[in-house]
Design an enzyme around this catalytic site. Structure first.
Site: not given
Ligand code: NAD
Length: 333
Positions: A43-44, A70, A135, A159-161, A212, A221, A279
């Site tokens: 984790d970063k 990563i 999404e 889009a990135s996902k 807000p 959702r 919005d």
């Molecule tokens: P979050 O933002 O809480 O956590 C993201 C984590 O990734 C953090 O710990 C961050 O430090 C780490 N990170 C970010 N960039 C990084 C990098 N370059 N290298 C290493 N680590 C890095 O997000 P989350 O809500 O826990 O989401 C986790 C995953 O689940 C994501 O892929 C997200 O797209 C997916 N997701 C989440 C939800 C939701 O409702 N939370 C819904 C659908 C999908």
């Protein structure tokens, strides 16, 4: 089984790590026969990554934490080489931030995922679990998306996902890498960074402030407790078919207004605390996942009903001000 969890200090990733380590010597809380587990978090520690999220397991000898990006090819290769399975959560995740600046989203979500996939391929990983989102499909007025619905993302985040989902599936088709993709609905629960709607609204209300609400509040959702999501990911990790996508949803669709009313009630305050705001650009109207594939193939079934889950979540934010107050004040965790 050596499991690499990217983004394991974030909201969902840390729940996954706590769950993996919750049963001594087992990979799955419901199946102690699965065998011993060692977990590495990569984790970063961006603004949303927080080692306090792992406090409950930080002394567990099965856990190792590596702070790193990563996108760092050398580091990723070194770490991935020592693991059997990669469960990939790390991402930039907040849609509003992606509207203001898409660059970190493309870098982490697309390039970072490709870096991990390359390393998994090079080092012969047994399985790559790519965690994604509903999404990627855009917006749907009626009915629900199946796993075969074409992707039509609206925001730079989605889009990135979508780009990373397609890359992951391409590594399966082109190279035969064992990839499974999960797409889930909105998660809620403890340790969610207080920029997302539920922790933002709850912490604002607990602080005596306003919330807000975007537009007319009619955006719909589906809400999924983070623990149910993680149990679903574990099922996909263990039993999902390579090259397949699985939907993990909660079965509880609400408009944002209906959600707001529940949060107002849980915090014992009235609708005067709601401020309508302009919005979000490109705001998807409705998300809805058909989860029958994960149910029938894997036995997936969310168990935490929304009323119980929301009550517990609000109570957690009441009891854990020391976790969220510094985050809202902009302090480094
Ligand atoms: P979050 O933002 O809480 O956590 C993201 C984590 O990734 C953090 O710990 C961050 O430090 C780490 N990170 C970010 N960039 C990084 C990098 N370059 N290298 C290493 N680590 C890095 O997000 P989350 O809500 O826990 O989401 C986790 C995953 O689940 C994501 O892929 C997200 O797209 C997916 N997701 C989440 C939800 C939701 O409702 N939370 C819904 C659908 C999908």
């Amino acid at each position: 089984m050596r499991i690499l969890v990217t983004g394991g200090a974030g909201f969902v990733g840390s729940e996954y790590v706590r769950m993996l380590l919750s049963v001594p010597g087992s990979t799955h809380p419901d199946d102690p026969s699965v065998g011993p587990v060692a977990v590495t978090v990569l984790d970063k520690l961006t603004y949303s990554g927080n080692l306090q999220n792992l406090a409950a397991v930080r002394h567990d000898p099965r856990l190792r934490v590596v702070r790193g990006d990563i996108c760092d090819t050398d580091l990723v290769n070194e770490v991935v080489a020592r693991h059997d399975v990669i469960v990939h959560f790390a991402a930039e995740t907040h849609v509003d931030r992606s509207v203001h600046d898409a660059q970190p989203f493309v870098t982490t979500n697309v390039v970072g995922s490709q870096t991990l996939l390359d390393a998994a391929l090079r080092h012969g990983a047994r399985r790559f679990v790519h965690v994604s989102t509903d999404e990627v499909y855009g917006s749907i007025d009626e009915g629900s998306w199946t796993e075969d619905t074409p992707l039509s993302p609206s925001s730079p985040y989605s889009a990135s996902k979508a780009g990373s989902d397609l890359l992951a599936l391409a590594y399966h088709r082109t190279h035969g890498l064992d990839v499974v993709v999960t797409r889930c609905s909105n998660n809620y629960g403890a340790y969610q960074f207080p920029e997302k709607i539920i922790p933002l609204f709850v912490t604002n209300l607990l602080d005596g402030g306003t919330v807000p609400l975007y537009g007319d509040g009619g955006n719909v959702r589906d809400w999924l407790h983070v623990h149910d999501h993680c149990v679903g990911i574990a099922l996909v990790q263990e039993k999902g078919r390579a090259g397949e996508v699985y939907h993990l949803g909660g079965g509880t669709e609400l408009t944002n207004w209906e959600l707001t009313v529940r949060l107002l009630e849980a915090c014992a305050v009235g609708p005067d605390r709601v401020v309508r705001v302009e919005d979000r650009k490109g705001h998807d109207r409705r998300y809805s996942l058909d989860t029958s594939k994960a149910s029938s193939e894997l036995g997936y079934a969310p168990r935490i009903d929304l009323e119980r889950g929301l009550t517990q979540t609000v109570q957690w934010y009441r009891d854990n001000r020391s976790w969220w107050e510094p985050l809202k004040a902009g302090a480094t965790p």
